[in-house]
Design an enzyme around this catalytic site. Structure first.
Site, short mmCIF file in Angstrom:
data_model
loop_
_atom_site.label_atom_id
_atom_site.label_comp_id
_atom_site.label_asym_id
_atom_site.label_seq_id
_atom_site.Cartn_x
_atom_site.Cartn_y
_atom_site.Cartn_z
N LYS A 188 33.83 -9.52 -18.48
CA LYS A 188 34.44 -9.43 -16.96
C LYS A 188 33.09 -9.37 -15.87
CE LYS A 188 35.21 -4.43 -16.64
NZ LYS A 188 35.91 -3.73 -17.11
N ARG A 233 45.82 4.35 -12.31
CA ARG A 233 45.41 2.68 -11.62
C ARG A 233 46.37 1.81 -11.98
NH1 ARG A 233 39.66 0.31 -13.25
NH2 ARG A 233 40.74 -0.01 -15.14
N TYR A 281 13.72 -3.90 10.13
CA TYR A 281 14.73 -3.66 11.41
C TYR A 281 15.10 -2.41 11.56
CZ TYR A 281 15.92 -8.69 10.40
OH TYR A 281 16.10 -10.17 10.24
N MET A 335 17.89 -9.23 4.50
CA MET A 335 18.96 -10.06 3.74
C MET A 335 17.91 -10.87 2.44
SD MET A 335 20.95 -13.57 4.88
CE MET A 335 22.16 -12.55 5.83
C1 LIG Z 1 35.58 -2.92 -18.17
C2 LIG Z 1 36.59 -2.14 -19.00
C3 LIG Z 1 36.07 -1.78 -20.15
C4 LIG Z 1 34.54 -1.52 -20.52
O1 LIG Z 1 34.08 -0.39 -20.07
P1 LIG Z 1 32.56 0.08 -20.08
O2 LIG Z 1 32.30 1.27 -19.45
O3 LIG Z 1 31.53 -1.26 -19.54
O4 LIG Z 1 32.22 -0.02 -21.73
C5 LIG Z 1 36.99 -1.43 -21.19
N1 LIG Z 1 38.20 -1.33 -20.82
C6 LIG Z 1 38.75 -1.88 -19.63
C7 LIG Z 1 40.21 -1.97 -19.27
C8 LIG Z 1 37.93 -2.39 -18.69
O5 LIG Z 1 38.43 -2.86 -17.40
#
Ligand SMILES: *Cc1c(COP(=O)(O)O)cnc(C)c1O
Length: 371
Positions: A40, A134, A262, A310
């Site tokens: 992802k 969650r 800044y 930036m």
């Molecule tokens: C992102 C994710 C993982 C992987 O987690 P890591 O800590 O990067 O290994 C596994 N399961 C779900 C549902 C996730 O969203």
């Protein structure tokens, strides 16, 4: 194009050899349980177009993403392996899932009903909330959800799964309770024969019961060599895949009392050399690295002086007669990765974790493969 990318001041080098080694190490830890690689957020910012072909060549059998949009992008990259969306079902996206052979997570009783109502031949995965609070069907609702799914002729219940809240921490007790609850629910609701999975990177390294006898493991961070905690970093034999580098564009001496950047939050207490580096928060660096982070130039580590801008940041090279005097305009400045701090070390100074650092890099930073 390559030469233009090499000329860009700030770039993320992606070490495909390290990635390959990490996959093999993860496969060793998985002990034969197949990998569903978490890719992802553009492979945690590493570039799915670079990462996914290596994972496929190493035999990774499935991929996990956050959304249907990300899943379709994998199909467009030519991925033919299984693809699961970890995020909650979006009813409007189900026709696209059918078209692209994308598998979906049902993370609530409402999602179960929406999937049934869509009346499409989809593979669905039931997520159980065992303590993350969650997403997921609550343990007490799993029986009813499973019964509804069994009576939906077009849907295939392809797995039940849960997600661990503390698997990267030293104390495994909460994870153990989550896993025990998950297995209890599976047994009580007649789901023992359905594929099941639990382990993220932390679970894979620390919890045998999250791995052994399961249908999949779901590693992300470990593949990229960016453990999310010190505990994991000390227990996992993985190498960082990403190296974020920029370039020194100016070196100047400032006088005692001069301020930098800044808001004038950094002040020279003595004559000091200051390097300007061509990376800033529009590249994805946290502004919280202001006066906290460091860059590594010619092997020397120099604190960030003043606020991160930036497009640039400044580094305190120290006294004009010190080692920082060797730094030249045009030198490479390592922000994290090989030759600099780890992503986790740099992230901690900004009050965040390695995943947030790599996945925040913006489209302006080219991902340049190294093998
Ligand atoms: C992102 C994710 C993982 C992987 O987690 P890591 O800590 O990067 O290994 C596994 N399961 C779900 C549902 C996730 O969203």
């Amino acid at each position: 194009m390559r030469s233009v990318l090499e000329a860009v001041a700030t770039r993320a080098e992606i070490d495909l050899g390290a990635l390959r080694q990490n996959v093999r190490e993860v496969q060793r830890l998985a002990g034969g349980v197949p990998l569903m690689a978490a890719v992802k957020a553009d492979a945690y910012g590493h570039g799915a177009d670079l990462v996914v072909p290596v994972l496929r060549a190493e035999g990774v059998a499935a991929f996990g993403v956050a959304s249907v949009q990300e899943a379709v992008l994998l199909r467009e990259l030519g991925v033919r392996e299984r693809v699961l969306v970890f995020g909650e079902l979006v009813r409007e996206a189900l026709p696209a899932c059918l078209r692209h052979d994308i598998e979906v997570t049902l993370g609530s009783a409402a999602a179960v009903e929406e999937a049934i109502a869509a009346d499409l031949a989809l593979r669905v995965h039931l997520k159980v909330d065992t303590g993350m609070r969650r997403l997921g069907v609550l343990p007490a609702e799993v029986g009813a959800a499973a019964a509804r799914l069994r009576r939906a002729p077009k849907l295939t219940l392809a797995s039940v799964w849960t997600h661990l809240a503390t698997a990267d921490e030293a104390d495994p007790s909460f994870s153990r309770r989550q896993i025990a609850l998950f297995d209890e629910v599976r047994a009580a609701e007649g789901l023992a024969d359905i594929p099941h999975h639990v382990a993220n990177s932390g679970g894979l390294v620390q919890l045998r019961e999250a791995v052994r006898g399961r249908s999949w493991v779901r590693p992300g961070g470990l593949l990229y060599g960016i453990p999310s905690s010190r505990v994991l970093a000390s227990r996992a034999e993985v190498r960082p895949v990403m190296r974020l580098v920029s370039r020194v564009v100016r070196v100047e001496q400032v006088a005692r009392g001069d301020t930098v950047s800044y808001g004038r939050t950094w002040r020279a207490e003595a004559p000091t050399l200051v390097a300007t580096v061509a990376a800033g928060y529009a590249d994805g660096l946290p502004r919280q690295l202001s006066n906290r982070g460091s860059v590594t130039i010619r092997g020397g580590t120099y604190p960030i002086a003043g606020t991160v801008c930036m497009d640039m940041l400044m580094a305190d090279l120290g006294a004009p007669e010190g080692p920082g005097a060797a730094v030249r305009r045009g030198d490479e400045a390592v922000i994290f990765g090989h030759g600099g701090p780890t992503a986790l070390e740099q992230a901690e100074r900004a009050g965040t974790i390695s995943y947030a650092l790599t996945s925040a890099l913006t489209g302006r930073v080219p991902r340049v493969p190294r093998s």
